[in-house]
Design an enzyme around this catalytic site. Structure first.
Site, PDB file in Angstrom:
ATOM      1  N   TYR A  54       0.410  -0.875  -0.056  1.00  0.00           N
ATOM      2  CA  TYR A  54      -0.226  -0.295   0.034  1.00  0.00           C
ATOM      3  C   TYR A  54       1.131   1.740   0.085  1.00  0.00           C
ATOM      4  CZ  TYR A  54      -5.043   0.064  -0.622  1.00  0.00           C
ATOM      5  OH  TYR A  54      -5.998   1.080  -0.959  1.00  0.00           O
TER       6      TYR A  54
ATOM      7  N   LYS B   6      -3.834   8.353   3.185  1.00  0.00           N
ATOM      8  CA  LYS B   6      -5.918   7.596   3.541  1.00  0.00           C
ATOM      9  C   LYS B   6      -5.228   8.143   4.829  1.00  0.00           C
ATOM     10  CE  LYS B   6      -7.259   5.441   0.635  1.00  0.00           C
ATOM     11  NZ  LYS B   6      -8.422   6.681  -0.438  1.00  0.00           N
TER      12      LYS B   6
HETATM   13  N1  LIG Z   1     -11.464  -0.907  -3.972  1.00  0.00           N
HETATM   14  C1  LIG Z   1     -11.020  -0.731  -2.612  1.00  0.00           C
HETATM   15  O1  LIG Z   1     -10.954  -2.160  -2.138  1.00  0.00           O
HETATM   16  C2  LIG Z   1     -11.092  -0.297  -1.523  1.00  0.00           C
HETATM   17  C3  LIG Z   1     -10.717  -0.030  -0.072  1.00  0.00           C
HETATM   18  C4  LIG Z   1     -10.725   1.674   0.885  1.00  0.00           C
HETATM   19  C5  LIG Z   1     -10.825   2.385   0.170  1.00  0.00           C
HETATM   20  N2  LIG Z   1     -11.169   2.481  -1.357  1.00  0.00           N
HETATM   21  C6  LIG Z   1     -11.242   3.919  -1.671  1.00  0.00           C
HETATM   22  O2  LIG Z   1     -12.166   4.473  -2.235  1.00  0.00           O
HETATM   23  C7  LIG Z   1     -12.079   5.651  -3.575  1.00  0.00           C
HETATM   24  C8  LIG Z   1     -12.828   4.617  -4.718  1.00  0.00           C
HETATM   25  O3  LIG Z   1     -12.083   3.781  -5.131  1.00  0.00           O
HETATM   26  P1  LIG Z   1     -12.517   2.970  -5.902  1.00  0.00           P
HETATM   27  O4  LIG Z   1     -11.694   2.038  -4.806  1.00  0.00           O
HETATM   28  O5  LIG Z   1     -14.261   2.930  -5.752  1.00  0.00           O
HETATM   29  O6  LIG Z   1     -12.114   2.701  -7.062  1.00  0.00           O
HETATM   30  P2  LIG Z   1     -12.333   3.554  -8.361  1.00  0.00           P
HETATM   31  O7  LIG Z   1     -11.233   3.632  -9.480  1.00  0.00           O
HETATM   32  O8  LIG Z   1     -13.448   2.745  -8.697  1.00  0.00           O
HETATM   33  O9  LIG Z   1     -12.412   4.859  -8.247  1.00  0.00           O
HETATM   34  C9  LIG Z   1     -11.118   5.242  -8.207  1.00  0.00           C
HETATM   35  C10 LIG Z   1     -11.663   7.042  -8.441  1.00  0.00           C
HETATM   36  O10 LIG Z   1     -11.144   8.597  -8.179  1.00  0.00           O
HETATM   37  C11 LIG Z   1     -10.813   9.564  -9.122  1.00  0.00           C
HETATM   38  N3  LIG Z   1     -10.414   9.556  -9.719  1.00  0.00           N
HETATM   39  C12 LIG Z   1      -8.491   9.635  -9.819  1.00  0.00           C
HETATM   40  N4  LIG Z   1      -7.563  10.686 -10.120  1.00  0.00           N
HETATM   41  C13 LIG Z   1      -8.708  12.158  -9.461  1.00  0.00           C
HETATM   42  C14 LIG Z   1      -7.904  12.857 -10.426  1.00  0.00           C
HETATM   43  N5  LIG Z   1      -7.208  13.599 -10.219  1.00  0.00           N
HETATM   44  N6  LIG Z   1      -9.441  13.866 -10.498  1.00  0.00           N
HETATM   45  C15 LIG Z   1     -10.595  13.893 -10.328  1.00  0.00           C
HETATM   46  N7  LIG Z   1     -10.985  11.843  -9.529  1.00  0.00           N
HETATM   47  C16 LIG Z   1     -10.099  11.446  -9.934  1.00  0.00           C
HETATM   48  C17 LIG Z   1     -11.147   8.038 -10.734  1.00  0.00           C
HETATM   49  O11 LIG Z   1     -11.670   8.948 -11.722  1.00  0.00           O
HETATM   50  C18 LIG Z   1     -11.961   7.160  -9.973  1.00  0.00           C
HETATM   51  O12 LIG Z   1     -13.520   7.541 -10.468  1.00  0.00           O
HETATM   52  C19 LIG Z   1     -10.479   5.613  -3.033  1.00  0.00           C
HETATM   53  O13 LIG Z   1     -10.458   6.658  -2.046  1.00  0.00           O
HETATM   54  C20 LIG Z   1     -10.348   3.995  -2.095  1.00  0.00           C
HETATM   55  O14 LIG Z   1      -8.920   4.393  -1.799  1.00  0.00           O
HETATM   56  C21 LIG Z   1     -11.202   1.525  -1.987  1.00  0.00           C
END
Ligand SMILES: NC(=O)c1ccc[n+]([C@@H]2O[C@H](COP(=O)([O-])OP(=O)(O)OC[C@H]3O[C@@H](n4cnc5c(N)ncnc54)[C@H](O)[C@@H]3O)[C@@H](O)[C@H]2O)c1
Length: 260
Positions: free
Chosen positions: A160, A167
């Site tokens: 990570y 985070k």
């Molecule tokens: N998937 C997991 O296992 C998990 C677990 C815990 C937290 N998260 C967090 O959840 C959140 C959403 O991620 P996800 O897993 O749904 O994946 P995802 O790829 O569907 O979403 C990530 C989003 O970030 C956007 N993004 C990236 N760079 C950007 C920028 N410069 N300006 C505007 N938008 C931007 C992307 O367009 C995308 O829509 C993130 O913060 C991620 O770290 C994910």
């Protein structure tokens, strides 16, 4: 009558149908919320447009560009929303990004550029977007802001690396924003979600292993689903959570309580 009838909600972070932001959007929509979406670039705009097309009254749903790294785009997003809606009740910040080479290898090898990029997109962007959301939420008499975090903010999770630090900063941002915005009746919280197979998560190698481990070890012996995290988002958006702010809520089937 839905719990979110008449509530105006901006969703930032839908990339495709697997996005956590889409799970939250669906839960909000189910309870009658009025939705707006941002998209990061023209490539992902088509994905968002296809998903929005399946919503009721899809032709009235604002879809606005915003790359948080592009100068002026955050301001332009909220100015457009101000012009269209005049106020805002809920803001979902579900975005993160780091260079693939900074998600793996030795933690100590991270460059300043890689570190700064992850901080900008994944942590600082919550501050900048919330600053612009505040006056719109004050016009509504208050509001709820939420963001997405992960356990690596507080425990070492292999690979990570730079995102873990982002985070940690994000969860700290949540507390400082909650303290500042509370007198305006604006709540700010984070959901720390268990691993879900999404576009962003595919950048961290070994997600499948994490998920198997969750199934074996998490108190509830299963992985979380997009719908479950969506429902936690609905809870944080709704009046049911009106006394909760500055919190990180774990949507991880209890995994975070474990020691060994
Ligand atoms: N998937 C997991 O296992 C998990 C677990 C815990 C937290 N998260 C967090 O959840 C959140 C959403 O991620 P996800 O897993 O749904 O994946 P995802 O790829 O569907 O979403 C990530 C989003 O970030 C956007 N993004 C990236 N760079 C950007 C920028 N410069 N300006 C505007 N938008 C931007 C992307 O367009 C995308 O829509 C993130 O913060 C991620 O770290 C994910």
């Amino acid at each position: 009558m839905g719990m979110m009838d008449g509530r105006k909600c901006l969703i930032m972070g839908v990339a495709n149908q697997r996005s956590i932001a889409w799970g939250i959007a669906q839960a909000l929509q189910r309870e009658g919320a009025t939705l707006a979406f941002s998209y990061v670039n023209d490539r992902l705009k088509d994905n968002v447009a296809k998903l929005v097309a399946g919503l009721p009254n899809s032709d009235t749903v604002p879809m606005l560009p915003c790359d948080v790294q592009a100068p002026g785009e955050v301001g332009a997003l909220f100015a457009e929303l101000q012009a269209r809606w005049g106020s805002l009740d809920v803001f979902v910040h579900s975005i993160a990004f780091a260079r693939p080479e900074d998600l793996g290898g030795n933690f100590s090898d991270v460059s300043w550029d890689g570190y700064a990029l992850a901080q900008h997109v994944s942590a600082y962007s919550l501050i900048e977007t919330s600053r612009h959301a505040k006056p719109l939420m004050e016009a509504a008499g208050g509001g709820s802001i939420m963001t997405l975090s992960y356990l690596a903010a507080e425990r070492v999770v292999e690979k990570y690396n730079v995102m873990a630090v982002a985070k940690a900063a994000l969860e700290c941002n949540v507390r400082y924003l909650a303290a500042e915005f509370g007198p305006s009746n604006i709540r700010v919280n984070a959901i720390s979600a268990g691993p879900l197979r999404t576009l962003a998560a595919s950048a961290v190698k070994g997600l499948r292993e994490f998920q198997h481990y969750m199934e074996e070890k998490a108190p509830l012996r299963r992985n979380v689903t997009q719908e479950e995290v969506g429902d936690v988002g609905l809870f944080l958006a709704s009046p049911l959570s009106r006394c909760i702010t500055g919190e990180t809520i774990y949507a991880d089937n209890g995994y975070h309580i474990l020691g060994m």
